[in-house]
Design an enzyme around this catalytic site. Structure first.
Site, short mmCIF file in Angstrom:
data_model
loop_
_atom_site.label_atom_id
_atom_site.label_comp_id
_atom_site.label_asym_id
_atom_site.label_seq_id
_atom_site.Cartn_x
_atom_site.Cartn_y
_atom_site.Cartn_z
N PRO A 99 -26.08 -21.90 -0.67
CA PRO A 99 -25.99 -20.62 0.05
C PRO A 99 -26.94 -19.53 -0.41
O PRO A 99 -27.08 -18.52 0.26
CB PRO A 99 -24.54 -20.20 -0.21
CG PRO A 99 -24.20 -20.85 -1.51
CD PRO A 99 -24.93 -22.15 -1.53
N ASP A 122 -37.59 -22.58 3.72
CA ASP A 122 -37.00 -21.81 4.79
C ASP A 122 -36.47 -20.48 4.30
O ASP A 122 -36.23 -20.31 3.11
CB ASP A 122 -35.79 -22.61 5.30
CG ASP A 122 -35.91 -22.90 6.76
OD1 ASP A 122 -35.46 -22.07 7.53
OD2 ASP A 122 -36.47 -23.96 7.09
N LYS A 144 -37.70 -19.22 9.72
CA LYS A 144 -37.46 -18.74 11.08
C LYS A 144 -36.58 -17.51 10.96
O LYS A 144 -35.47 -17.59 10.45
CB LYS A 144 -36.72 -19.80 11.89
CG LYS A 144 -37.51 -21.03 12.13
CD LYS A 144 -36.70 -22.00 12.97
CE LYS A 144 -37.35 -23.35 12.93
NZ LYS A 144 -36.44 -24.45 12.86
N GLY A 175 -31.41 -23.72 3.54
CA GLY A 175 -30.17 -23.10 3.09
C GLY A 175 -28.98 -23.98 3.37
O GLY A 175 -28.99 -24.75 4.33
N GLY A 176 -27.98 -23.88 2.53
CA GLY A 176 -26.72 -24.59 2.76
C GLY A 176 -26.91 -26.09 2.79
O GLY A 176 -27.57 -26.67 1.93
N ASP A 177 -26.33 -26.73 3.80
CA ASP A 177 -26.48 -28.16 4.00
C ASP A 177 -27.38 -28.38 5.22
O ASP A 177 -27.25 -27.68 6.22
CB ASP A 177 -25.11 -28.81 4.25
CG ASP A 177 -25.23 -30.32 4.35
OD1 ASP A 177 -25.15 -30.99 3.31
OD2 ASP A 177 -25.43 -30.83 5.48
N VAL A 180 -25.72 -28.84 8.70
CA VAL A 180 -24.82 -27.82 9.28
C VAL A 180 -25.70 -26.75 9.91
O VAL A 180 -26.25 -25.90 9.19
CB VAL A 180 -23.87 -27.20 8.22
CG1 VAL A 180 -22.98 -26.14 8.85
CG2 VAL A 180 -23.04 -28.30 7.56
N MET A 259 -23.76 -17.52 12.15
CA MET A 259 -24.72 -16.95 13.11
C MET A 259 -24.01 -16.08 14.15
O MET A 259 -24.40 -16.07 15.31
CB MET A 259 -25.49 -18.08 13.81
CG MET A 259 -26.31 -18.92 12.86
SD MET A 259 -27.26 -20.19 13.70
CE MET A 259 -25.99 -21.40 13.99
N GLY A 288 -23.59 -14.06 1.00
CA GLY A 288 -22.68 -14.76 0.09
C GLY A 288 -23.40 -15.41 -1.07
O GLY A 288 -24.42 -16.05 -0.89
C1 SAM Z 1 -29.09 -21.49 10.86
S1 SAM Z 1 -27.56 -21.34 10.03
C2 SAM Z 1 -27.83 -22.40 8.66
C3 SAM Z 1 -26.58 -22.78 7.92
C4 SAM Z 1 -26.84 -23.60 6.67
N1 SAM Z 1 -27.41 -24.89 6.98
C5 SAM Z 1 -25.59 -23.79 5.84
O1 SAM Z 1 -25.06 -24.92 5.76
O2 SAM Z 1 -25.13 -22.81 5.24
C6 SAM Z 1 -27.68 -19.71 9.37
C7 SAM Z 1 -26.34 -19.05 9.17
O3 SAM Z 1 -25.75 -19.49 7.97
C8 SAM Z 1 -24.96 -18.45 7.44
N2 SAM Z 1 -25.43 -18.16 6.08
C9 SAM Z 1 -26.41 -18.78 5.42
N3 SAM Z 1 -26.51 -18.32 4.15
C10 SAM Z 1 -25.56 -17.38 4.02
C11 SAM Z 1 -25.13 -16.56 2.95
N4 SAM Z 1 -25.71 -16.61 1.74
N5 SAM Z 1 -24.10 -15.70 3.15
C12 SAM Z 1 -23.49 -15.63 4.35
N6 SAM Z 1 -23.86 -16.40 5.40
C13 SAM Z 1 -24.86 -17.27 5.24
C14 SAM Z 1 -25.09 -17.26 8.37
O4 SAM Z 1 -24.02 -17.31 9.30
C15 SAM Z 1 -26.40 -17.54 9.04
O5 SAM Z 1 -26.51 -16.90 10.28
#
Ligand code: SAM
Length: 330
Positions: A99, A122, A144, A175-177, A180, A259, A288
């Protein structure tokens, strides 16, 4: 690099707008510094940090700025080594970067970054993780930005497959997974079509991490037996929306929206219209696990208004359901 508390509340000027500068800036922010970036045209990841108000920006340095700073850093942006033309095929590894806090990348993810010849990164991937890259690794920022500058997905796929075909080990850091809302599936398909070996290293999704870091358990015995993770990038009444929000509203599950900042008012209104009690607890967690993490707590009926009043912007995760009323952070 660790500046270990020496920079907390200090004003640090970073000269440069390329990926290594982004890595340095992220590290400094995590340590509590006030940062000004000096770059004529910063890469997209830095541009995003500037847009979110996390760092100041100047196009060119002036003497007052430099003299007034506690520390001035010019990160080296090494020249990447030219691709090997050994005829041996390289590889593409999708690394879920977690995150935002680089400490939340897996050990396997860190090892892949350390070994990479090229890293395609990214906006929401933790920039500080680039400090683990080899000096001669090429770092390409394809961030992006919502409604901003972006790199077409086809070009990203091509960067990855070309790197592997020229014998390089490429890491796609996100970011994240990656699976997802991360378009990782499309990248894997492109690699498979190009005959490129791939590996997937799972990441900690912000859908789980942001609520957790804010002290909100997505499940809690006696409150709910599950959760649903939904994209809120289009409004519920938009023809492009495929989510059955009416079913979500009465599911009894914790609702986690990614998002969804822009459409928050439309989403929460639809949940209430579909039968969710107006006093259902709700919370939004922005940035977060970063030093700038903020949480706004409210009910589903007034979350959008409260979040707007508090100036909450993306990236943010919204949690709606009884668990959002809990605050278990010590
Ligand atoms: C395109 S999605 C990618 C999600 C990512 N693959 C994941 O698993 O966290 C982007 C969204 O992830 C969320 N997001 C990503 N990083 C975040 C963070 N550090 N704190 C809060 N929301 C986050 C937000 O809702 C953001 O609009």
């Amino acid at each position: 690099v660790s500046y270990s508390h020496q920079v907390a509340n200090r004003h640090v000027v970073v000269l440069g707008g390329r990926p290594r500068a982004a890595a340095t800036v992220a590290e400094l922010l995590a340590e509590g510094a006030r940062v000004t970036v000096v770059a004529e045209s910063p890469d997209a990841t830095l541009e995003d940090l500037i847009r979110r108000g996390l760092v100041e920006h100047r196009s060119s340095p002036d003497l007052d700025l430099i003299e007034g700073a506690d520390l001035v850093i010019r990160p080296a942006e090494p020249d990447p080594t030219p691709p090997a033309s050994s005829g041996v095929i390289g590889s593409v590894t999708l690394v879920g970067g977690g995150p935002g806090d680089p400490g939340l990348i897996s050990l396997a993810g860190r090892e892949a970054i350390e070994a990479a010849d090229v890293i395609v990164t990214d906006r929401l991937a933790p920039p500080a993780a680039l400090n683990w890259a080899r000096d001669d690794a090429e770092v390409i920022d394809v961030a992006k930005i919502p409604r901003g500058r972006s790199t077409p997905q086809e070009r990203i796929n091509r960067l990855l497959t070309d790197a592997a075909r020229s014998g390089r080990r490429a890491v796609r850091l996100k970011g994240g997974d990656s699976f997802v809302f991360g378009r990782g599936g499309e990248e894997l398909v492109a690699c498979a079509e190009a005959g490129v070996p791939t590996r997937v290293i799972p990441g900690v999704s912000s859908a789980l991490a942001a609520p957790s870091a804010a002290g909100i358990p997505l499940t809690h015995r006696g409150l709910t037996q599950g959760f649903v993770i939904v994209s809120g990038h289009v409004a519920p009444d938009d023809p492009a929306c495929t989510v059955n929000w009416d079913a979500v509203a009465v599911s009894g599950l914790t609702v986690v929206v990614l998002m969804g900042v822009r459409q928050l008012a439309a989403i929460t209104a639809r949940l209430v219209a579909a039968g969710m009690a107006e006093d259902t607890p709700a919370a939004i967690v922005a940035d977060g696990t970063l030093a700038s993490q903020r949480t706004v707590r409210a009910t589903v009926a007034d979350l959008a208004e409260r979040a707007a009043a508090e100036g909450i912007g993306p990236p943010a995760v919204t949690v709606i359901g009884d668990v959002a009323g809990l605050d278990l952070n010590p």
